[in-house]
Each structure stands twice: as structure tokens, then as C-alpha cells.
Write a protein that holds these residues in place. Structure first.
Motif, short mmCIF file in Angstrom:
data_model
loop_
_atom_site.label_atom_id
_atom_site.label_comp_id
_atom_site.label_asym_id
_atom_site.label_seq_id
_atom_site.Cartn_x
_atom_site.Cartn_y
_atom_site.Cartn_z
N THR A 66 0.83 -1.22 0.00
CA THR A 66 0.00 0.00 0.00
C THR A 66 0.86 1.26 0.00
N GLU A 67 2.15 1.14 0.36
CA GLU A 67 3.05 2.29 0.37
C GLU A 67 3.73 2.53 -0.99
N ALA A 115 -6.78 1.02 2.78
CA ALA A 115 -5.69 2.00 2.75
C ALA A 115 -6.11 3.27 2.02
N GLN A 116 -6.85 3.13 0.94
CA GLN A 116 -7.33 4.30 0.21
C GLN A 116 -8.28 5.14 1.04
N ARG A 117 -9.15 4.48 1.78
CA ARG A 117 -10.09 5.23 2.63
C ARG A 117 -9.35 6.00 3.71
N ARG A 118 -8.29 5.39 4.26
CA ARG A 118 -7.54 6.05 5.33
C ARG A 118 -6.81 7.29 4.82
N THR A 119 -6.23 7.18 3.62
CA THR A 119 -5.35 8.25 3.15
C THR A 119 -6.05 9.33 2.35
N SER A 120 -7.21 9.00 1.77
CA SER A 120 -7.83 9.98 0.87
C SER A 120 -9.31 10.17 1.09
N ARG A 132 -9.44 8.95 -4.94
CA ARG A 132 -8.12 8.55 -5.39
C ARG A 132 -7.35 9.68 -6.05
N THR A 173 -3.53 10.89 -5.31
CA THR A 173 -2.98 10.24 -4.12
C THR A 173 -1.89 9.23 -4.44
N ALA A 216 -2.58 6.26 -5.09
CA ALA A 216 -3.08 4.99 -4.57
C ALA A 216 -3.22 3.98 -5.70
#
Length: 287
Positions: free
Chosen positions: A119-120, A140-145, A149, A152, A154
Motif C-alpha cells: 500500500t506504500e 488504505a485508500q479510505r484512510r489516506t484519501s 483517489r 494520491t 493509490a
């Protein structure tokens, strides 16, 4: 004293059976740690229980009474086995995924651990037949953005269709058709068993066929498998060792086994230790 020892042995064996029912499989090395007895004691317990017809011994442990070649533990049962080794393997394998690459991840608990590392890596296109792997990237997408998308970096995740297995993989004609139309830079492949004679194998016939298509669609095949998978043979083989470009495993693999692997696989990476290059280059040491 003898009666007490016998009672303790029976209590220990009852705990082994309870663990087996809850997890769908047990490993000798984990039982030695949990029950605080020797490896030899656990193997003797498994021998007794196998003679009683209450379990079936397999390489490195035991499974519920069934044909070992067709037994397939569920995802939760397998995820609790060799956890630290799988995490080491995941970290070592993640460096093989380059930003912007198109990669595929098969089902399995080791590829699930790998997905959490990937995910990184920015701008991946990820094709997977694993519901669990797809969930890792979506979470992971929900957490970061916040679900968006845009900008990002992602991953773009493509989840094949298909029929769900006990390992939460999607297999069968629908998955096979989707995979045949695609081409991956790297396939990260989890396996049930790996051996010189049977190659890569699985207890699920439909999963074997889907894995066969995954291997055929990849420019590079990277197998991620902890040391307990070596010598295990499932019902159906789907690839030879010569079709594997890289095997990423853990330090529990014996040195003599590493030498055998070099005869078949181009590159061996021992997680947590030193990567071993192509078999033709013998300068690398197991150290």
C-alpha cells in the motif's frame, strides 16, 4: 508419578485437538512454544492422535482427519500460522514491486501480509483474485484519501470474479477468463505446497487452474512461501519450479534445502537474512 505423567499427556493432547478444531491446522513449532514441551514430545503426541484416528499428520504439523492432499484450511486458520515468517517475507518481497508497475497477487495469507506492505508503493495497478487482498488496498485508500483517489498515487485495484474458496480466493471460469486477457509485470504467488517433484500445488482443483492462468500471464513469477510449505504436496500441481523466477522464503528453510532450490529456481531470497542470487552465481553464501 506414572499416572500423573499420563494424565498430563492426555491433557496436552486434548489441548492439541481443541487447537486443531479452532484453527483448522496446527504446527509443531507453535505447539512446542504454547505447551512448553520439546519438539519430540509434540511429535509423539501427534503420532498417538494419528493412530487414534483423530487427526492426520502433515509436514510440520497436523490437520483434521482428511486426505492431506485435499485438505484446505480456512483463511483464519492459516493466518495464525507462521505469522512472523510471513511478515518477514512480505517486507522482503515488497521491494520487488516498482512504482507504476502492473502486478498480480494471488490468494493466501502470505500475499495478504504482502498487500499491507504494498500500500506504500505509489501508482500500482493490482490485479487479484483475493477478496482479502482487495480489502487491504481499499481500506488504505479510505484512510489516506477519504475515499477519493485523485492525486494520491493509490493503487488501482482489479478484483476478478469467480467462486469463493475456503481461503477467500475467487476461482473458476469467470476468474480464468479475466486473467487470460491481462498481462502483469510481476505475479506474487502464494502456494499451499512446493516441492521438486510436484512443483507448486494446491488442494483445490479450480484454484490450481486459476493459478495456472496467473503464472501464464506474468512476465516474472515471485513465489512467497514460508519454510513449512517446502515438501508439502497438494492434490493438483499448477506450475513447475522452473517456471518460478524468485522464491522469497524465511530463515527456517534448512541450508541443504536451499541448495536443492538453486537447482530449479533462478533466485532465492531468504527474508530477514541475505538474498541469494541466480543459481549460476555461486558466490553468495547462506551465512
Amino acid at each position: 508419578m506414572g499416572d500423573n505423567q499420563n494424565l498430563l499427556a492426555e491433557q496436552r493432547r486434548a489441548l492439541i485437538l481443541e487447537e486443531l478444531r479452532e484453527r483448522g491446522g496446527v504446527r509443531v513449532n507453535e505447539l512446542t512454544r504454547r505447551l512448553m514441551v520439546s519438539d519430540m514430545t509434540i511429535r509423539r503426541d501427534l503420532d498417538v492422535l494419528a493412530r487414534r484416528g483423530t487427526l492426520e499428520k502433515v509436514h510440520g504439523g497436523a490437520v483434521p482427519l482428511a486426505d492431506a492432499s485435499t485438505h484446505e484450511p480456512g483463511f483464519e486458520a492459516k493466518s495464525s500460522l507462521e505469522q512472523s515468517a510471513k511478515e518477514d517475507i512480505a517486507r522482503a518481497a515488497a521491494v520487488l514491486a516498482k512504482p507504476g508497475a502492473a502486478i498480480a497477487l494471488s490468494g493466501g495469507t502470505t500475499t495478504y501480509a504482502l498487500a499491507q506492505q504494498l500500500t506504500e508503493v505509489p501508482d500500482l495497478t493490482v490485479v487479484t483474485n483475493s477478496v482479502r487482498v482487495a480489502d487491504v488496498f481499499h481500506a488504505a485508500q479510505r484512510r489516506t484519501s477519504g475515499g477519493s483517489r485523485a492525486g494520491t498515487g493509490a493503487a488501482t485495484v482489479v478484483l476478478t470474479g469467480g467462486v469463493r474458496t475456503p481461503s477467500d480466493s475467487l476461482v473458476g471460469p469467470v476468474a480464468d477468463t479475466a486473467i487470460r486477457a491481462l498481462h502483469f509485470d510481476v505475479l506474487f504467488l502464494g502456494v499451499h505446497g512446493i516441492s521438486p517433484e510436484a512443483g507448486l500445488s494446491t488442494p483445490n482443483l479450480a484454484e490450481a487452474e486459476t493459478n495456472r492462468h496467473l503464472v501464464g500471464s506474468a512476465r516474472r513469477v515471485v513465489v512467497v512461501a514460508d519454510h513449512t510449505k517446502w515438501g508439502t504436496v497438494g492434490l493438483s500441481s499448477f506450475a513447475s519450479l522452473e517456471q518460478v523466477d524468485t522464491l522469497v522464503t524465511d530463515g527456517g528453510l534448512p541450508h541443504e534445502t536451499r541448495e536443492r532450490i538453486r537447482e530449479h529456481i533462478r533466485e532465492l531470497v531468504v527474508a530477514g537474512g541475505r538474498g541469494l542470487g541466480p543459481a549460476s552465481k555461486q558466490a553468495a553464501s547462506d551465512g
